[in-house]
Scaffold this active site. Structure first.
Site, PDB file in Angstrom:
ATOM      1  N   CYS A 163      51.856  45.113  45.170  1.00  0.00           N
ATOM      2  CA  CYS A 163      52.801  45.613  46.181  1.00  0.00           C
ATOM      3  C   CYS A 163      52.568  45.005  47.561  1.00  0.00           C
ATOM      4  O   CYS A 163      53.524  44.739  48.285  1.00  0.00           O
ATOM      5  CB  CYS A 163      52.805  47.123  46.189  1.00  0.00           C
ATOM      6  N   LYS A 192      59.741  54.026  47.109  1.00  0.00           N
ATOM      7  CA  LYS A 192      60.289  52.896  46.356  1.00  0.00           C
ATOM      8  C   LYS A 192      59.993  53.058  44.875  1.00  0.00           C
ATOM      9  O   LYS A 192      59.108  53.818  44.491  1.00  0.00           O
ATOM     10  CB  LYS A 192      59.715  51.580  46.877  1.00  0.00           C
ATOM     11  N   ASP A 242      51.249  51.965  49.732  1.00  0.00           N
ATOM     12  CA  ASP A 242      50.876  52.712  48.520  1.00  0.00           C
ATOM     13  C   ASP A 242      49.424  53.212  48.472  1.00  0.00           C
ATOM     14  O   ASP A 242      48.747  53.054  47.449  1.00  0.00           O
ATOM     15  CB  ASP A 242      51.155  51.855  47.272  1.00  0.00           C
TER      16      ASP A 242
HETATM   17  C1  VGL Z   1      51.795  48.945  42.250  1.00  0.00           C
HETATM   18  C2  VGL Z   1      51.795  48.426  40.029  1.00  0.00           C
HETATM   19  C3  VGL Z   1      52.777  49.356  39.784  1.00  0.00           C
HETATM   20  C4  VGL Z   1      51.228  48.698  43.609  1.00  0.00           C
HETATM   21  C5  VGL Z   1      52.783  49.884  42.038  1.00  0.00           C
HETATM   22  O1  VGL Z   1      51.332  49.577  44.484  1.00  0.00           O
HETATM   23  O2  VGL Z   1      50.645  47.597  43.815  1.00  0.00           O
HETATM   24  N1  VGL Z   1      51.317  48.214  41.246  1.00  0.00           N
HETATM   25  N2  VGL Z   1      53.264  50.079  40.796  1.00  0.00           N
END
Ligand code: VGL
Ligand code: ZN
Length: 208
Positions: A156, A111, A13
């Site tokens: 994540c 995702k 991410d």
């Molecule tokens: C994430 C919160 C919500 C992450 C993704 O990538 O850690 N955290 N969505």
């Protein structure tokens, strides 16, 4: 440490919304980019994950009455943090950081696409049941040692590494190439959990 052909770098991410100025900015999130690019050159196998939510996603505080970001709610699958609107499919915030070298990635795994389930982990959604398909991809390609980098360390990255470990992979986290959100002690909780599961943290210099 010599990277082998059965090792894979999983870049979690590294998207605009998790970097400075983004909707869910992780402090210093963009600082992981140069380190990740350097490490990725050592790997034959690179997977990128991309948080990729529909606008009506259940994890967005804006989709609940009288709820603010970072409050908790109870969903069918358990407690869920409510987040600011982030990583909406097709938005600029959902794009990878422009400095991230994406060319060498063999797989981009998206995702969090089901509107009613969040997905921190790259393996299972937050109901701990719905698979993303990543485990099968890695097994079929005989990739068994997984090195995790990216954002956010305590969400994540944490849940991806833990699920990898539980699924029987060797999971290793390169914390220097991660940054955390640190909500209610979540960074300390991540360290404690990695320790109890035996998930090692290694330094970047080990690769050079
Ligand atoms: C994430 C919160 C919500 C992450 C993704 O990538 O850690 N955290 N969505
Ligand atoms: Zn998300």
């Amino acid at each position: 440490m010599k990277v082998s052909k059965s090792d894979v770098l999983i870049v979690v991410d590294v998207q605009n919304d998790f970097c400075s100025g983004g909707a869910l900015a992780v402090p210093d999130g963009e600082k992981v980019v140069p380190a990740i690019n350097r490490i990725a050159e050592k790997f034959d196998n690179v997977v990128l994950t991309q948080d990729w939510h529909p606008g009506n996603h259940v994890s967005f505080a804006a989709n609940h009455q009288n709820k603010r970001p970072f409050e908790m709610i109870d969903l069918a699958y358990g407690p869920q943090v409510l987040w600011p609107l982030h990583c909406v499919q097709g938005s600029l915030g959902a794009d990878f950081h422009h400095g991230l070298d994406t060319d060498r990635a063999g797989l981009v795994l998206r995702k969090g696409m089901h509107h009613d389930i969040d997905s921190y982990s790259a393996f299972y959604e937050n109901d701990h049941t719905t698979p993303t398909g990543l485990a099968s991809y890695l097994r079929e390609r005989a990739l068994n040692t997984l090195f995790f980098v990216g954002l956010a360390f305590d969400f994540c990255v944490r849940y991806s590494a833990e699920d990898a470990h539980r699924a029987g992979f060797e999971a290793v986290v390169i914390e220097e190439a991660c940054r955390g959100i640190d909500l209610d002690g979540s960074v300390a909780a991540t360290h404690a959990s990695f320790k109890s599961l035996g998930i090692p943290i290694v330094g970047i210099e080990a690769f050079f």
